[in-house]
Design an enzyme around this catalytic site. Structure first.
Site, mmCIF file in Angstrom:
data_model
loop_
_atom_site.group_PDB
_atom_site.id
_atom_site.type_symbol
_atom_site.label_atom_id
_atom_site.label_comp_id
_atom_site.label_asym_id
_atom_site.label_seq_id
_atom_site.Cartn_x
_atom_site.Cartn_y
_atom_site.Cartn_z
ATOM 1 N N ARG A 12 0.784 -1.239 0.000
ATOM 2 C CA ARG A 12 0.000 0.000 0.000
ATOM 3 C C ARG A 12 0.815 1.288 0.000
ATOM 4 O O ARG A 12 0.255 2.360 0.198
ATOM 5 C CB ARG A 12 -1.004 0.014 1.163
ATOM 6 C CG ARG A 12 -1.955 -1.148 1.127
ATOM 7 C CD ARG A 12 -3.118 -1.012 2.039
ATOM 8 N NE ARG A 12 -2.743 -0.804 3.429
ATOM 9 C CZ ARG A 12 -3.623 -0.594 4.401
ATOM 10 N NH1 ARG A 12 -4.901 -0.580 4.118
ATOM 11 N NH2 ARG A 12 -3.234 -0.418 5.628
ATOM 12 N N ASP A 13 2.122 1.209 -0.230
ATOM 13 C CA ASP A 13 2.921 2.440 -0.340
ATOM 14 C C ASP A 13 4.124 2.217 -1.264
ATOM 15 O O ASP A 13 5.245 2.621 -0.960
ATOM 16 C CB ASP A 13 3.385 2.921 1.034
ATOM 17 C CG ASP A 13 3.837 4.390 1.018
ATOM 18 O OD1 ASP A 13 3.449 5.118 0.073
ATOM 19 O OD2 ASP A 13 4.572 4.797 1.933
ATOM 20 N N ILE A 14 3.880 1.563 -2.411
ATOM 21 C CA ILE A 14 4.969 1.337 -3.370
ATOM 22 C C ILE A 14 5.222 2.645 -4.114
ATOM 23 O O ILE A 14 4.316 3.230 -4.699
ATOM 24 C CB ILE A 14 4.619 0.201 -4.351
ATOM 25 C CG1 ILE A 14 4.520 -1.123 -3.583
ATOM 26 C CG2 ILE A 14 5.659 0.114 -5.470
ATOM 27 C CD1 ILE A 14 4.102 -2.302 -4.413
ATOM 28 N N ASN A 18 10.703 3.823 -1.822
ATOM 29 C CA ASN A 18 10.603 2.578 -1.048
ATOM 30 C C ASN A 18 11.162 1.371 -1.790
ATOM 31 O O ASN A 18 10.895 0.236 -1.405
ATOM 32 C CB ASN A 18 9.146 2.320 -0.641
ATOM 33 C CG ASN A 18 8.687 3.277 0.430
ATOM 34 O OD1 ASN A 18 9.494 3.891 1.119
ATOM 35 N ND2 ASN A 18 7.376 3.442 0.564
#
Length: 192
Positions: A12-14, A18
């Site tokens: 949920r935070d690609i 990251n």
């Protein structure tokens, strides 16, 4: 690996910040602060506004439940940032792959990371094939050019010269046919 386990892990935070690349070229995904295990929930929404807005899929803003396709959306946004230099049909396939990956409706996206990977492989395969065809075409053109440069000048009224010219043109046509036969062999071997 995230989506292969049961239950699946949804990152949920690609985003580029990251993703780390090791010295050996292996990609590593970091920052699992907003990740969660996938579980079917009642209703459409399971998510508060989390992650980085520019890379987050619509469902992460409360429209639907997040799942593996949510991470596929984020990967598509990251891929859009890459400057793909492909030509012709390969470039069109790349855009189509991105349009599917970043579709507003999760049901229209690639069903899994494996399906996204296959779509990317098709683009790279076509790109390599196009360069192969260009290479063969250049070789054939060089052979034709060499044949033309080595041909003696045509003298008017000389029938034997005109006959040899026709024979050379036949050889050139045979070379062009050989080019297409080589392409067909390459394509049939490569795509099997």
């Amino acid at each position: 690996m995230l989506h292969q386990g049961l239950p699946q892990i949804i990152h949920r935070d690609i985003k580029p910040a990251n993703v780390l690349i090791t010295e050996s070229g292996v990609l590593k995904l970091i920052d699992f602060d907003v990740s969660r295990l996938y579980k079917k929930v009642s209703g459409d929404s399971d998510t508060r506004i989390l992650g980085t807005a520019d890379y987050a899929p619509p469902e992460q803003f409360g429209y639907k439940q997040t799942d593996a396709r949510s991470d596929i959306y984020s990967m598509g946004v990251v891929f859009e940032m890459l400057d793909f230099q492909g030509q012709g049909f390969a470039k069109l396939l790349w855009k189509q792959m991105l349009d599917i990956a970043t579709s507003f409706d999760p049901k229209k996206r690639h069903k899994s990371v494996h399906a996204l990977e296959k779509a990317i492989d098709r683009v790279w395969t076509l790109e390599r094939y196009q360069w192969y065809v260009v290479g063969i075409s250049c070789v054939v053109l060089m052979v034709i050019l060499a044949a033309c440069l080595l041909r003696p000048p045509i003298q008017e009224g000389n029938i034997s010269t005109q006959m040899s010219e026709i024979e050379e043109d036949t050889e050139i046509a045979e070379l062009e046919n050989l080019k297409f036969e080589l392409q067909d062999v390459y394509v049939s071997e490569y795509f099997q």
